[in-house]
Write a protein that holds these residues in place. Structure first.
Motif, PDB file in Angstrom:
ATOM      1  N   TYR A  49      -2.223   1.574  -0.987  1.00 39.65           N
ATOM      2  CA  TYR A  49      -3.005   0.379  -0.669  1.00 39.65           C
ATOM      3  C   TYR A  49      -4.454   0.556  -1.093  1.00 39.65           C
ATOM      4  N   MET A  50      -4.988   1.755  -0.918  1.00 38.92           N
ATOM      5  CA  MET A  50      -6.368   2.016  -1.317  1.00 38.92           C
ATOM      6  C   MET A  50      -6.535   1.768  -2.822  1.00 38.92           C
ATOM      7  N   ARG A  51      -5.563   2.198  -3.612  1.00 36.78           N
ATOM      8  CA  ARG A  51      -5.629   1.973  -5.066  1.00 36.78           C
ATOM      9  C   ARG A  51      -5.621   0.480  -5.386  1.00 36.78           C
ATOM     10  N   ILE A  52      -4.702  -0.222  -4.761  1.00 34.81           N
ATOM     11  CA  ILE A  52      -4.595  -1.665  -4.988  1.00 34.81           C
ATOM     12  C   ILE A  52      -5.873  -2.361  -4.544  1.00 34.81           C
ATOM     13  N   ILE A  56      -8.340  -4.630  -6.986  1.00 35.46           N
ATOM     14  CA  ILE A  56      -8.436  -6.071  -6.721  1.00 35.46           C
ATOM     15  C   ILE A  56      -9.836  -6.435  -6.233  1.00 35.46           C
ATOM     16  N   ALA A  57     -10.376  -5.632  -5.334  1.00 37.32           N
ATOM     17  CA  ALA A  57     -11.704  -5.925  -4.784  1.00 37.32           C
ATOM     18  C   ALA A  57     -12.764  -5.943  -5.878  1.00 37.32           C
ATOM     19  N   THR A  58     -12.656  -5.040  -6.830  1.00 33.35           N
ATOM     20  CA  THR A  58     -13.618  -5.002  -7.934  1.00 33.35           C
ATOM     21  C   THR A  58     -13.585  -6.306  -8.726  1.00 33.35           C
ATOM     22  N   VAL A  59     -12.388  -6.785  -9.033  1.00 33.59           N
ATOM     23  CA  VAL A  59     -12.254  -8.033  -9.792  1.00 33.59           C
ATOM     24  C   VAL A  59     -12.753  -9.216  -8.961  1.00 33.59           C
ATOM     25  N   ARG A  83      -3.742  -8.293 -14.350  1.00 33.33           N
ATOM     26  CA  ARG A  83      -3.474  -6.850 -14.238  1.00 33.33           C
ATOM     27  C   ARG A  83      -3.328  -6.418 -12.779  1.00 33.33           C
ATOM     28  N   THR A  84      -4.077  -7.063 -11.896  1.00 41.64           N
ATOM     29  CA  THR A  84      -3.938  -6.707 -10.481  1.00 41.64           C
ATOM     30  C   THR A  84      -2.556  -7.089  -9.963  1.00 41.64           C
ATOM     31  N   LEU A  85      -2.029  -8.214 -10.440  1.00 44.59           N
ATOM     32  CA  LEU A  85      -0.659  -8.593 -10.058  1.00 44.59           C
ATOM     33  C   LEU A  85       0.345  -7.547 -10.534  1.00 44.59           C
ATOM     34  N   ILE A  86       0.133  -7.056 -11.740  1.00 41.89           N
ATOM     35  CA  ILE A  86       1.012  -6.011 -12.277  1.00 41.89           C
ATOM     36  C   ILE A  86       0.945  -4.767 -11.399  1.00 41.89           C
ATOM     37  N   LEU A  87      -0.255  -4.383 -10.998  1.00 38.19           N
ATOM     38  CA  LEU A  87      -0.424  -3.208 -10.142  1.00 38.19           C
ATOM     39  C   LEU A  87       0.302  -3.387  -8.808  1.00 38.19           C
ATOM     40  N   VAL A  88       0.191  -4.559  -8.216  1.00 34.82           N
ATOM     41  CA  VAL A  88       0.877  -4.825  -6.945  1.00 34.82           C
ATOM     42  C   VAL A  88       2.389  -4.692  -7.134  1.00 34.82           C
ATOM     43  N   LYS A  89       2.913  -5.310  -8.186  1.00 41.87           N
ATOM     44  CA  LYS A  89       4.356  -5.233  -8.453  1.00 41.87           C
ATOM     45  C   LYS A  89       4.796  -3.795  -8.729  1.00 41.87           C
ATOM     46  N   ALA A 143     -11.781 -11.249   1.718  1.00 44.80           N
ATOM     47  CA  ALA A 143     -11.726 -11.111   3.175  1.00 44.80           C
ATOM     48  C   ALA A 143     -10.291 -10.874   3.652  1.00 44.80           C
ATOM     49  N   LEU A 144      -9.341 -11.606   3.082  1.00 47.63           N
ATOM     50  CA  LEU A 144      -7.942 -11.399   3.468  1.00 47.63           C
ATOM     51  C   LEU A 144      -7.448 -10.023   3.035  1.00 47.63           C
ATOM     52  N   LEU A 145      -7.822  -9.615   1.837  1.00 55.81           N
ATOM     53  CA  LEU A 145      -7.452  -8.287   1.349  1.00 55.81           C
ATOM     54  C   LEU A 145      -8.012  -7.205   2.276  1.00 55.81           C
ATOM     55  N   ASP A 146      -9.249  -7.387   2.712  1.00 51.44           N
ATOM     56  CA  ASP A 146      -9.868  -6.435   3.634  1.00 51.44           C
ATOM     57  C   ASP A 146      -9.153  -6.426   4.987  1.00 51.44           C
ATOM     58  N   SER A 147      -8.708  -7.598   5.441  1.00 50.56           N
ATOM     59  CA  SER A 147      -8.005  -7.640   6.731  1.00 50.56           C
ATOM     60  C   SER A 147      -6.660  -6.920   6.636  1.00 50.56           C
ATOM     61  N   PHE A 148      -5.993  -7.033   5.483  1.00 56.02           N
ATOM     62  CA  PHE A 148      -4.759  -6.263   5.290  1.00 56.02           C
ATOM     63  C   PHE A 148      -5.070  -4.764   5.309  1.00 56.02           C
ATOM     64  N   ALA A 149      -6.207  -4.387   4.733  1.00 54.15           N
ATOM     65  CA  ALA A 149      -6.601  -2.975   4.705  1.00 54.15           C
ATOM     66  C   ALA A 149      -6.738  -2.419   6.119  1.00 54.15           C
ATOM     67  N   VAL A 150      -7.294  -3.212   7.009  1.00 56.77           N
ATOM     68  CA  VAL A 150      -7.443  -2.771   8.400  1.00 56.77           C
ATOM     69  C   VAL A 150      -6.073  -2.437   8.988  1.00 56.77           C
ATOM     70  N   LEU A 151      -5.106  -3.330   8.774  1.00 59.69           N
ATOM     71  CA  LEU A 151      -3.756  -3.077   9.303  1.00 59.69           C
ATOM     72  C   LEU A 151      -3.142  -1.828   8.688  1.00 59.69           C
TER      73      LEU A 151
END
Length: 157
Positions: A49-52, A56-59, A83-89, A143-151
């Motif tokens: 998750y940290m990699r993803i 994504i956060a940078t973009v 490319r971020t979608l590719i990384l997630v997949k 913000a949503l990506l960060d909230s997922f990071a918390v979980l």
């Protein structure tokens, strides 16, 4: 009493356009109890998750700092978002992030991609775009990506 699992899609992507709705979505994610949070994040690894998140956060941060309507810049950011979608997949295929978490991230990213695509289409037709709308959507996605990071950091392996 039987337990009903939450829907695999947790977030309402329309909230990315409205700060009040976004605030509610972030609060909803952050208020998940351990069982529901684990249902969302599954066996997601912190490292994956940290990699993803970092990519994504940078973009999204680049998009949020977007100041002028240049098609070339938007096209570059669109490629980066793809490319971020590719990384997630890729991380999902490697079982490094859960299917549910990947689905939620993809829905958020697709909303951002749609917003950028719409802006490019408007520019190609000679119109002007609402840069603030692009900023709002990208900041909301972050913000949503960060909230997922918390979980993930609270409940993952």
């Amino acid at each position: 009493m039987s337990y009903t699992r939450p829907s695999p899609l947790l977030v309402d992507v329309k909230s990315l356009e409205d700060p009040q709705r976004l605030s509610q979505e972030v609060r909803k994610v952050l208020s998940l109890d351990k069982r529901d949070a684990h249902h969302l994040i599954g066996d997601t690894s912190k490292t994956a998750y940290m990699r993803i998140h970092e990519v994504i956060a940078t973009v999204l941060d680049k998009l949020a700092s977007f100041k002028e309507a240049h098609e070339e810049t938007l096209n570059k950011l669109l490629l980066d978002l793809s490319r971020t979608l590719i990384l997630v997949k890729y991380q999902q295929a490697r079982d490094q992030i859960s299917d549910r978490l990947a689905s939620n991230i993809e829905v958020v990213l697709n909303k951002v991609i749609d917003t950028v695509n719409n802006a490019i289409s408007i520019l190609r037709k000679g119109g002007s775009i609402d840069i603030e709308a692009i900023r709002r959507v990208s900041e909301g996605a972050r913000a949503l990506l960060d909230s997922f990071a918390v979980l993930v950091y609270m409940y993952s392996r």
